[in-house]
Design a protein around this motif. Structure first.
Motif, PDB file in Angstrom:
ATOM      1  N   GLU A 102      -8.361   1.217   4.685  1.00 16.98           N
ATOM      2  CA  GLU A 102      -8.639   0.078   5.403  1.00 16.98           C
ATOM      3  C   GLU A 102      -7.555  -0.111   6.263  1.00 16.98           C
ATOM      4  OE1 GLU A 102     -10.106  -3.945   3.595  1.00 16.98           O
ATOM      5  OE2 GLU A 102     -11.655  -2.571   2.488  1.00 16.98           O
ATOM      6  N   ALA A 126       0.815  -1.225  -0.076  1.00 17.48           N
ATOM      7  CA  ALA A 126      -0.107  -0.076   0.061  1.00 17.48           C
ATOM      8  C   ALA A 126       0.791   0.992   0.008  1.00 17.48           C
ATOM      9  CB  ALA A 126      -0.785  -0.108   1.224  1.00 17.48           C
ATOM     10  N   ASP A 136      -5.318   3.374   0.728  1.00 16.08           N
ATOM     11  CA  ASP A 136      -6.166   2.327   1.295  1.00 16.08           C
ATOM     12  C   ASP A 136      -6.598   2.819   2.749  1.00 16.08           C
ATOM     13  OD1 ASP A 136      -7.614   0.039   2.229  1.00 16.08           O
ATOM     14  OD2 ASP A 136      -6.034  -1.280   1.393  1.00 16.08           O
TER      15      ASP A 136
END
Length: 151
Positions: free
Chosen positions: A33, A12, A31
């Motif tokens: 998350e 990421a 991202d």
């Protein structure tokens, strides 16, 4: 954090840097998350920078016989040249004072410009001045000697 999470976070971060390569000043896409906020993302990117910087400084100082200031300067500049997008993203987006001052203190102490007995804010001030010089001072021209032709 398990290995799966480690690799997801690493990938990421790489994706953020790939996306930022065209314009490091543009808003960062990441991202959510894995990183709840941009500050959390920037902390992870700064951690990556600091890991590389501290490792390289340790090796450079072990191998150096010369001036610590020159060694730290050359090491920081070399890493910035090898990781231009990471450095540019941090320069454009990192506003966390504690992270910025951590790097400044590292540079001041490692270069021998400050001592651990000094107040932390003074060490950071010295490091900030040093870093400004590292970034803005003209780099010396390297002269190459011609090698004699072998007979």
């Amino acid at each position: 954090m398990g290995w799966t999470d480690f690799y997801r976070r690493r990938d990421a971060l790489d994706a953020v840097l790939d996306a930022a390569a065209g314009d490091p000043a543009a808003p960062l896409t990441f991202d959510r998350e894995l990183f709840a906020t941009e500050d959390e993302l920037l902390a992870a990117l700064h951690y990556r920078w600091m890991q590389q910087l501290t490792g390289r400084l340790g090796v450079a100082l072990e191998d150096a016989a010369g001036d610590r200031v020159e060694t730290v300067t050359a090491t920081w500049r070399a890493l910035a040249a090898e990781q231009p997008v990471l450095r540019a993203v941090l320069d454009e987006h990192l506003t966390a004072t504690d992270a910025v001052e951590r790097e400044q203190r590292l540079l001041a102490l490692t270069a021998g410009l400050a001592d651990l007995t000094e107040p932390s804010d003074e060490i950071a001030r010295v490091g900030a001045a040093f870093l400004a010089l590292v970034r803005n001072a003209p780099q010396p021209r390297v002269r190459h000697r011609r090698l004699a032709k072998s007979a």
